[in-house]
Design a protein around this motif. Structure first.
Motif, PDB file in Angstrom:
ATOM      1  N   GLY A   6       8.211  -7.742 -15.888  1.00  0.00           N
ATOM      2  CA  GLY A   6       7.014  -7.097 -15.377  1.00  0.00           C
ATOM      3  C   GLY A   6       7.110  -6.673 -13.921  1.00  0.00           C
ATOM      4  O   GLY A   6       6.821  -5.509 -13.585  1.00  0.00           O
ATOM      5  N   PRO A   7       7.522  -7.564 -13.005  1.00  0.00           N
ATOM      6  CA  PRO A   7       7.586  -7.176 -11.597  1.00  0.00           C
ATOM      7  C   PRO A   7       8.519  -5.996 -11.319  1.00  0.00           C
ATOM      8  O   PRO A   7       8.250  -5.182 -10.427  1.00  0.00           O
ATOM      9  N   LEU A   8       9.621  -5.898 -12.062  1.00  0.00           N
ATOM     10  CA  LEU A   8      10.537  -4.770 -11.877  1.00  0.00           C
ATOM     11  C   LEU A   8       9.827  -3.451 -12.145  1.00  0.00           C
ATOM     12  O   LEU A   8       9.897  -2.507 -11.334  1.00  0.00           O
ATOM     13  N   TYR A   9       9.122  -3.369 -13.275  1.00  0.00           N
ATOM     14  CA  TYR A   9       8.453  -2.118 -13.624  1.00  0.00           C
ATOM     15  C   TYR A   9       7.207  -1.886 -12.777  1.00  0.00           C
ATOM     16  O   TYR A   9       6.815  -0.735 -12.553  1.00  0.00           O
ATOM     17  N   GLU A  10       6.609  -2.940 -12.285  1.00  0.00           N
ATOM     18  CA  GLU A  10       5.486  -2.777 -11.365  1.00  0.00           C
ATOM     19  C   GLU A  10       5.966  -2.120 -10.063  1.00  0.00           C
ATOM     20  O   GLU A  10       5.300  -1.222  -9.526  1.00  0.00           O
ATOM     21  N   ARG A  11       7.120  -2.573  -9.549  1.00  0.00           N
ATOM     22  CA  ARG A  11       7.670  -1.951  -8.347  1.00  0.00           C
ATOM     23  C   ARG A  11       7.993  -0.482  -8.596  1.00  0.00           C
ATOM     24  O   ARG A  11       7.702   0.387  -7.761  1.00  0.00           O
ATOM     25  N   ARG A  12       8.605  -0.210  -9.728  1.00  0.00           N
ATOM     26  CA  ARG A  12       8.940   1.182 -10.060  1.00  0.00           C
ATOM     27  C   ARG A  12       7.681   2.033 -10.182  1.00  0.00           C
ATOM     28  O   ARG A  12       7.639   3.174  -9.713  1.00  0.00           O
ATOM     29  N   ARG A  13       6.658   1.480 -10.830  1.00  0.00           N
ATOM     30  CA  ARG A  13       5.394   2.209 -10.945  1.00  0.00           C
ATOM     31  C   ARG A  13       4.852   2.560  -9.570  1.00  0.00           C
ATOM     32  O   ARG A  13       4.473   3.708  -9.298  1.00  0.00           O
ATOM     33  N   ASN A  14       4.804   1.559  -8.689  1.00  0.00           N
ATOM     34  CA  ASN A  14       4.235   1.777  -7.367  1.00  0.00           C
ATOM     35  C   ASN A  14       4.993   2.858  -6.599  1.00  0.00           C
ATOM     36  O   ASN A  14       4.392   3.758  -5.995  1.00  0.00           O
ATOM     37  N   ILE A  15       6.304   2.772  -6.627  1.00  0.00           N
ATOM     38  CA  ILE A  15       7.142   3.724  -5.887  1.00  0.00           C
ATOM     39  C   ILE A  15       6.985   5.132  -6.445  1.00  0.00           C
ATOM     40  O   ILE A  15       6.810   6.105  -5.703  1.00  0.00           O
ATOM     41  N   PHE A  16       7.002   5.254  -7.770  1.00  0.00           N
ATOM     42  CA  PHE A  16       7.021   6.580  -8.383  1.00  0.00           C
ATOM     43  C   PHE A  16       5.651   7.253  -8.313  1.00  0.00           C
ATOM     44  O   PHE A  16       5.552   8.448  -8.013  1.00  0.00           O
ATOM     45  N   VAL A  17       4.597   6.496  -8.590  1.00  0.00           N
ATOM     46  CA  VAL A  17       3.256   7.081  -8.516  1.00  0.00           C
ATOM     47  C   VAL A  17       2.970   7.556  -7.096  1.00  0.00           C
ATOM     48  O   VAL A  17       2.427   8.655  -6.885  1.00  0.00           O
ATOM     49  N   ARG A  18       3.354   6.762  -6.102  1.00  0.00           N
ATOM     50  CA  ARG A  18       3.153   7.155  -4.703  1.00  0.00           C
ATOM     51  C   ARG A  18       3.988   8.388  -4.353  1.00  0.00           C
ATOM     52  O   ARG A  18       3.496   9.321  -3.693  1.00  0.00           O
ATOM     53  N   ALA A  19       5.236   8.425  -4.824  1.00  0.00           N
ATOM     54  CA  ALA A  19       6.107   9.563  -4.525  1.00  0.00           C
ATOM     55  C   ALA A  19       5.586  10.845  -5.170  1.00  0.00           C
ATOM     56  O   ALA A  19       5.646  11.921  -4.559  1.00  0.00           O
ATOM     57  N   LEU A  20       5.070  10.760  -6.379  1.00  0.00           N
ATOM     58  CA  LEU A  20       4.503  11.946  -7.021  1.00  0.00           C
ATOM     59  C   LEU A  20       3.268  12.428  -6.270  1.00  0.00           C
ATOM     60  O   LEU A  20       3.059  13.641  -6.109  1.00  0.00           O
ATOM     61  N   ALA A  21       2.432  11.498  -5.806  1.00  0.00           N
ATOM     62  CA  ALA A  21       1.245  11.892  -5.043  1.00  0.00           C
ATOM     63  C   ALA A  21       1.653  12.638  -3.775  1.00  0.00           C
ATOM     64  O   ALA A  21       0.998  13.611  -3.369  1.00  0.00           O
ATOM     65  N   GLU A  22       2.731  12.196  -3.156  1.00  0.00           N
ATOM     66  CA  GLU A  22       3.189  12.833  -1.918  1.00  0.00           C
ATOM     67  C   GLU A  22       3.665  14.262  -2.134  1.00  0.00           C
ATOM     68  O   GLU A  22       3.633  15.075  -1.204  1.00  0.00           O
ATOM     69  N   VAL A  23       4.105  14.582  -3.366  1.00  0.00           N
ATOM     70  CA  VAL A  23       4.529  15.961  -3.650  1.00  0.00           C
ATOM     71  C   VAL A  23       3.434  16.754  -4.348  1.00  0.00           C
ATOM     72  O   VAL A  23       3.671  17.872  -4.821  1.00  0.00           O
ATOM     73  N   GLY A  24       2.232  16.172  -4.425  1.00  0.00           N
ATOM     74  CA  GLY A  24       1.088  16.923  -4.917  1.00  0.00           C
ATOM     75  C   GLY A  24       0.720  16.729  -6.370  1.00  0.00           C
ATOM     76  O   GLY A  24      -0.116  17.470  -6.900  1.00  0.00           O
TER      77      GLY A  24
END
Length: 408
Positions: free
Chosen positions: A305-323
């Motif tokens: 769970g923690p592995l995919y939680e970290r990935r979720r956090n990083i990717f969702v934030r990165a997508l928001a940064e590109v709009g």
């Protein structure tokens, strides 16, 4: 002389295959191959296959078992007593659910094996079954093979992608032999709390409908959430069965091992069907699964769970940064993302944006319509690459989206 029928247009392909819904996944594979041929560095976020191996402890157990000379006879199709007992022990440890290993657990070659065959075991051709839309493709495929009519339950954003149980009509309940749901959900990444499952069990008992719950993502939840088992509901064993898989929880996808637990009559039906179809799971794999469950109960394994939680956090934030603002799921390895605004403004379908994303950005995602008509307007993104590759995927997607905006 009596006239005999003449075979015309003979083909060696069953019409059943046309109902299995695999065509779009073959199409995606074709897009990926084309992008690779063109020299693209393709980041595949399509299929939900774990990118990590099982722990060293599990691999060592498997290796030791494979070397045993007495490990190569036919296994029991229902699963070894050791595996069924350990699965029951794990269910009690994880959910507080007490099961009889002999009558309330059956081993599977992964949960997909059971999902594909359950309808054959508990229904007759012409029966109906309630299934989610969008839903994991094997749900509808298993019905097609069994000649069972799907009765689709829409999963929509306005309901948090939970089915509106009150909207299921009495006539639909009457037609259904079983209702199949999965929480945490693939593809929509929604979760259900115990009160929802309690209501589901009460309705199913009222209408005499078997509840089939797919809990493949039980150990892949975030933000402190712990997905419940439907078998925790008092009286659920009278009316429900639940699929569990070691593929996602322990990175054992290639080992093909899981189990179905719950109602004795339904377990016996699937067990009897499988006794005529296969010889079960290789004993070495079952023993590795025993080692995995034991180690989990001793808390000796790093949880997924923690592995995919970290990935979720990083990717969702990165997508928001590109709009591209996408929802942050509470569980699973998936993001169920509405189409980017620029794609909507261009009138693109989820299939079109998915193809262009592969060809132009080099990122594979799955169009939502691959999971049913209610998936139109969405894509599913699997968090199956490490953090650096997910950040690279977001950068590539951002560059692609900016290009689309510049073209408007």
């Amino acid at each position: 002389m009596e006239e005999t029928s003449v075979k015309t247009g003979t083909t060696w392909r069953s019409r059943r295959l046309d109902a299995l819904g695999s065509a779009i996944f073959a199409e995606i594979a074709g897009w990926k191959a084309e992008a690779l041929r063109s020299g693209k560095d393709v980041i595949d976020l399509g299929i939900g296959s774990p990118d990590r191996p099982p722990s060293e402890l599990i691999r060592e157990s498997l290796g030791a078992e494979v070397l045993r000379p007495d490990c190569y006879g036919y296994p029991a199709s229902r699963g070894s007593a050791a595996f069924r007992e350990k699965a029951a022990e794990w269910m009690n440890w994880r959910f507080g659910v007490k099961l009889c290993p002999e009558q309330e657990v059956v081993a599977l070659m992964g949960s997909q094996d059971g999902l594909a065959h359950l309808a054959l075991a508990v229904t007759d051709p012409g029966d109906g079954a309630l299934v989610p839309n969008p839903g994991y493709p094997i749900y509808a495929a298993g019905l097609a093979v069994a000649g069972v009519e799907p009765i689709y339950i829409p999963l929509r954003a306005e309901n948090g992608f939970l089915p509106d149980l009150d909207a299921i009509t009495d006539e639909e309940w009457e037609r259904a032999r079983f209702i199949l749901l999965n929480f945490p959900s693939n593809p929509v990444a929604s979760v259900a709390e115990l009160p929802f499952l309690e209501k589901l069990v009460a309705l199913a008992k009222h209408h005499h409908v078997l509840v089939v719950h797919d809990l493949a993502y039980s150990e892949m939840a975030f933000d402190g959430f712990r997905p419940p088992s439907i078998l925790q509901v008092p009286g659920a064993l009278d009316i429900a069965v639940e699929f569990h898989s070691l593929s996602k929880s322990f990175n054992m996808a290639g080992c093909r091992i899981g189990f179905l637990a719950g109602n004795r009559e339904a377990i016996a039906a699937l067990r009897d069907l499988k006794a005529n179809l296969d010889y079960g799971v290789f004993d070495a794999v079952q023993q590795a699964a025993v080692a995995a469950l034991e180690a989990d109960m001793r808390q000796e394994l790093e949880p997924v769970g923690p592995l995919y939680e970290r990935r979720r956090n990083i990717f969702v934030r990165a997508l928001a940064e590109v709009g591209w603002e996408v929802p942050s799921p509470r569980a699973t390895m998936f993001i169920w993302a509405p189409l980017p605004p620029v794609a909507v403004s261009k009138g693109w379908s989820c299939r079109q944006i998915s193809r262009e994303m592969v060809m132009e950005a080099g990122v594979v995602v799955v169009p939502g319509e691959a999971f049913g008509a209610e998936g139109k307007g969405y894509v599913r993104i699997a968090l199956v690459e490490d953090e650096s590759r997910l950040l690279e995927a977001a950068r590539c997607i951002g560059k692609f989206l900016r290009k689309l905006e510049d073209e408007q």
